[in-house]
Write an enzyme that holds these catalytic residues in place. Structure first.
Site, PDB file in Angstrom:
ATOM      1  N   VAL A  17       0.853  -0.804  -0.276  1.00  0.00           N
ATOM      2  CA  VAL A  17       0.035   0.489  -0.490  1.00  0.00           C
ATOM      3  C   VAL A  17       0.933   1.792  -0.161  1.00  0.00           C
ATOM      4  CG1 VAL A  17      -1.698   1.511   1.185  1.00  0.00           C
ATOM      5  CG2 VAL A  17      -1.926  -1.147   0.992  1.00  0.00           C
ATOM      6  N   ARG A  49      13.255  -2.055   6.754  1.00  0.00           N
ATOM      7  CA  ARG A  49      15.063  -2.365   5.235  1.00  0.00           C
ATOM      8  C   ARG A  49      15.072  -1.077   4.431  1.00  0.00           C
ATOM      9  NH1 ARG A  49      10.705  -6.760   5.796  1.00  0.00           N
ATOM     10  NH2 ARG A  49      10.271  -5.971   3.323  1.00  0.00           N
ATOM     11  N   GLU A 131     -10.353   6.121   6.348  1.00  0.00           N
ATOM     12  CA  GLU A 131     -11.522   6.159   4.719  1.00  0.00           C
ATOM     13  C   GLU A 131     -10.941   4.646   4.316  1.00  0.00           C
ATOM     14  OE1 GLU A 131     -14.585   4.820   3.031  1.00  0.00           O
ATOM     15  OE2 GLU A 131     -14.649   6.984   3.192  1.00  0.00           O
ATOM     16  N   ILE A 138     -13.491   1.723  -1.819  1.00  0.00           N
ATOM     17  CA  ILE A 138     -15.089   1.535  -1.256  1.00  0.00           C
ATOM     18  C   ILE A 138     -15.204   2.880  -0.300  1.00  0.00           C
ATOM     19  CG2 ILE A 138     -17.420   0.415  -0.966  1.00  0.00           C
ATOM     20  CD1 ILE A 138     -16.277  -1.878  -1.178  1.00  0.00           C
ATOM     21  N   GLY A 189      -2.197 -15.297  -4.381  1.00  0.00           N
ATOM     22  CA  GLY A 189      -2.005 -14.480  -3.839  1.00  0.00           C
ATOM     23  C   GLY A 189      -3.655 -12.780  -2.560  1.00  0.00           C
ATOM     24  N   LYS A 207     -13.273  -4.973  11.697  1.00  0.00           N
ATOM     25  CA  LYS A 207     -13.879  -3.130  10.022  1.00  0.00           C
ATOM     26  C   LYS A 207     -15.477  -3.006  11.319  1.00  0.00           C
ATOM     27  CE  LYS A 207     -11.284  -5.176   6.850  1.00  0.00           C
ATOM     28  NZ  LYS A 207     -11.734  -6.093   5.650  1.00  0.00           N
TER      29      LYS A 207
END
Length: 430
Positions: A17, A49, A131, A138, A189, A207
């Site tokens: 991210v 790292r 958010e 979304i 993944g 959540k």
């Protein structure tokens, strides 16, 4: 008029991210500046790292001293995408204390300590936006706390974990077993090497706590959320669901009681009718269904995870926080004025699908029906199949409290004619 001095952004974390956030800040710099009214500058990137090559990021910006970065005093906004409780909590608190607003994607921390973080942000006159913490790209948090601020939300029902939805969708569409579907999700993944947080419902529960708090203007912590994983869902459960015209989803459900006096938050697998909009949510997508007094029914749908979708939500918050910064204002903070009590799972009222392994002999059905009646749980339908002295009995109930259902199941297990309770599944969305 464009302000020439850039707003400085510190990025904590540069994984999937964080690297996307940095990339978008660079490639869309002109557009972001036009939307904000001032340029934004990546002033530092804290990582664990430092030797790793990070394409598009000036190595001079990289540091392992996150605390020193957020203490600089010239940072306008801290973007936290490292996750976990510590050191994220300490770093966010330090950022507020040294004059920065914060954008976070940290669902676990917000679900556990959101109230304290909001209080610290308010004390220092800074923003806390998140958010990206609930449903990836979304737009959901902002509509709940801004667009629906004049409405009364009664229920939030959603698929908020893409990994579990992929697994359940694969089981439904191909007849695969749980482990086979999980293996495919891992290979593609969608699932981590250790999928516990997803498949046991921890991710969705965090959540749900955040959503319930915003929807009902009440503090709801992770410990308040009932949680049940999906590892016990079988192909037989899906077969039963199909016979009822349903499918199975792992749902986060936040509800206001009928009398408005309390709220509940829960995460568990549930059967939902194929006619419900959430039933058609496929693959790793997320969707959240909101029911309110004035707006009626609303559904928010899209990719709920991944680097680019999550970064999109982070950047949306960054734009909003930077605008507030330029205007000398702050956006909506915590709204917990309602302070409604959070009820336990026993008070939840819904329908149930119970599958029993029983002896195939006369009188069994009557015994089972008597137990349901004694506990005040009304039976809607019964389906029985038997062969060679063994039988399965599937009971679907009318609406009843979870406490009544638990008592019923405990009593059923004590019957000599009941060999075992094969599965219990709640039926939602009707």
């Amino acid at each position: 008029m464009m302000r020439t001095r850039p707003l400085k952004v510190a990025l904590l974390g540069c994984g999937v991210v964080g690297s996307e956030v940095a990339r978008i800040m660079t490639t869309h710099a002109d557009d972001l500046a036009a939307r904000i009214g001032a340029p934004v500058e990546l002033a530092g990137v804290a990582v664990r790292r430092p030797g790793k090559v990070r394409e598009g990021i000036d190595p001079a910006l990289v540091t392992t001293d996150a605390t020193a970065l957020v203490k600089r005093g010239d940072i306008d906004v801290v973007v936290e995408v490292i996750g976990g409780i510590e050191p994220a909590r300490a770093l966010i608190t330090t950022a507020f204390e040294h004059g920065a607003s914060v954008v976070s994607a940290n669902k676990a921390l917000l679900a556990q300590d959101g109230a304290a973080l909001h209080a610290t942000a308010e004390k220092h006159g800074k923003d806390l936006y998140y958010e990206a913490a609930v449903a990836g790209a979304i737009p959901l948090i902002r509509p709940l706390r801004e667009s629906l601020a004049g409405d009364k939300v009664n229920r939030v029902l959603g698929i908020v974990n893409g990994t579990t939805n992929f697994i359940l969708d694969k089981m439904d569409s191909t007849g695969a077993g749980y482990q086979e579907a999980l293996d495919e999700a891992t290979a593609l993944g969608y699932a981590e090497a250790d999928p516990t947080a997803d498949v046991e419902g921890f991710d969705a529960a965090a959540k749900a706590a955040i959503l319930a708090g915003i929807a009902f203007h009440t503090r709801v912590r992770l410990d308040d959320v009932y949680r049940e994983g999906m590892t016990e869902v079988t192909a037989a459960d899906f077969a039963s669901a199909k016979e009822m015209g349903c499918t199975i989803k792992l749902l986060a459900i936040c509800e206001r009681a009928a009398d408005g006096g309390s709220v509940t938050a829960r995460v568990h697998p549930a059967m939902i009718p194929l006619t419900h909009p959430l039933a058609s949510v496929r693959g790793a997508y997320n969707a959240v269904f909101v029911e309110s007094d004035a707006s009626g029914q609303l559904m928010f749908y899209g990719p709920g995870a991944g680097g680019s979708p999550t970064a999109s939500a982070v950047l949306g918050d960054l734009v909003a926080v930077c605008r507030n910064r330029l205007n000398g204002a702050t956006g909506p903070g915590e709204s917990a004025y309602a302070a409604l009590p959070v009820s336990g799972m026993g008070e939840v009222v819904t329908r149930y699908h119970i599958s029993l392994d029983v002896a195939d002999k006369p009188g069994v059905l009557a015994q089972v029906a008597t137990v349901f009646a004694e506990h005040g749980v009304s039976i809607d339908t019964v389906r029985q199949q038997g062969k060679d002295g063994e039988a399965s009995l599937v009971v679907v109930t009318h609406r009843a409290s979870d406490a009544a259902l638990v008592g019923t199941v405990e009593a059923l297990r004590k019957l000599d004619t009941v060999r075992g309770v094969a599965s219990i599944m709640r039926v939602e969305g009707e």
